[in-house]
Design an enzyme around this catalytic site. Structure first.
Site, PDB file in Angstrom:
ATOM      1  N   TYR A   8       0.801  -1.149  -0.046  1.00  0.00           N
ATOM      2  CA  TYR A   8      -0.157  -0.045  -0.023  1.00  0.00           C
ATOM      3  C   TYR A   8       0.844   1.232   0.136  1.00  0.00           C
ATOM      4  CZ  TYR A   8      -4.113   3.185   1.576  1.00  0.00           C
ATOM      5  OH  TYR A   8      -4.777   3.889   1.620  1.00  0.00           O
TER       6      TYR A   8
ATOM      7  N   LYS B 125       1.103   3.860  -2.947  1.00  0.00           N
ATOM      8  CA  LYS B 125       0.613   5.258  -2.843  1.00  0.00           C
ATOM      9  C   LYS B 125       1.888   6.293  -3.182  1.00  0.00           C
ATOM     10  CE  LYS B 125      -3.626   4.386  -1.714  1.00  0.00           C
ATOM     11  NZ  LYS B 125      -4.892   4.819  -2.761  1.00  0.00           N
TER      12      LYS B 125
END
Ligand code: NAD
Length: 258
Positions: free
Chosen positions: A153, A157
């Site tokens: 993640y 991101k």
């Protein structure tokens, strides 16, 4: 700046949470909204509830054919997309050493492949229409900071910042702007699911996950709200000059101050 009358806005992951709040805000601001989501029934329900001519499109953002066909249908039925919010996302909580390769690849596919495929499709329509437009990628505080147990993640991101910067440079001549919104923790299904998961991994209570992990570094101990993010998305969609492009807006109640 907040009037989006006549614009076509496609929001991925708009059947739930942040995407749905943005879709609602865009419809209120006058846009024709496309609720694009892998969850077909929930997307239809959301489009009906949003009203204002909102259209549901079933789309797995990791599937090139579904993305291309979805955008083609929108162009045929409503016209070229003016605003894209690449928002679809999921979370997986695991120490890196225990993370299956399949989970790593799935996370990067949803966040990175999805952003690439939808941005490419939107840019092609924005260039052909000669109207340009606004491409908003849903980043996170984790576009700027790291946390334990969120390796794919955090990596994905962070990667969205680079993608938005390239879109800003390549898109400028066609009046295409691209920015990243970086929310703090917002109480959506994605976050509700990870509270007990983090409590298990860290060996602390769910209340301590909220107070000591999620909100510890905010200036006011508050969650970021759906309205905080929807307002930012309306502002970015309506901001028409290239003065504001290639940026990330961190909306975290001061968790991360740039
Ligand atoms: P959510 O779980 O409420 O909604 C996510 C939506 O994405 C769902 O409707 C789901 O069906 C859809 N989706 C999942 N995989 C998809 C795919 N392959 N193709 C199309 N749609 C797909 O989550 P949310 O909290 O609203 O998160 C939305 C975005 O905001 C994500 O990118 C997330 O990383 C980001 N974000 C969330 C928070 C938070 O605290 N909630 C904070 C920072 C960033």
């Amino acid at each position: 700046m907040h009037d989006l009358t006549g614009r076509i806005a496609l929001v991925t992951g708009a059947a739930s949470g942040i995407g749905r709040a943005i879709a609602e805000a865009y419809a209120q601001a006058g846009a024709r909204v496309v609720v694009a989501d892998i969850a077909a029934d929930k997307a239809s329900e959301a489009a009906t509830a949003i009203g204002h001519g909102a259209m549901a499109v079933t789309m797995d953002v990791t599937d090139e054919t579904q993305v291309e066909e979805g955008f083609a249908r929108v162009e045929h039925e409503l016209g070229a997309v003016d605003i894209l919010v690449s928002n679809a996302g999921v979370q997986v909580i695991s120490p890196l050493v225990d993370l299956p390769f399949a989970d790593w690849k799935r996370m990067l596919a949803i966040h990175m492949d999805g952003a690439f495929l939808t941005s490419r499709a939107a840019m092609r329509q924005m260039i052909a229409s000669t109207r340009g437009g606004s491409i908003i990628l849903m980043g996170s505080a984790h576009s700027h900071v790291a946390s334990k147990f969120k390796a794919p993640y955090v990596a994905a991101k962070h990667g969205l910042l680079g993608l938005a910067r390239v879109i800003a440079k390549e898109g400028a001549k066609d009046n295409i702007r691209s920015n990243v919104i970086c929310p703090g923790f917002v109480r959506t299904p994605l976050v509700e699911k990870q509270i007990p998961e983090q409590a298990r991994e860290l060996g602390i209570s769910e209340d301590d996950v909220i107070r000591q992990v999620m909100l510890r570094d905010t200036v006011d101990g508050e969650f970021t709200t759906l309205t905080d993010i929807a307002d930012t998305a309306v502002f970015l969609a309506g901001f028409e000059s290239n003065a504001l492009t290639g940026q990330s807006l961190v909306v975290t109640h001061g968790w991360h101050i740039q």
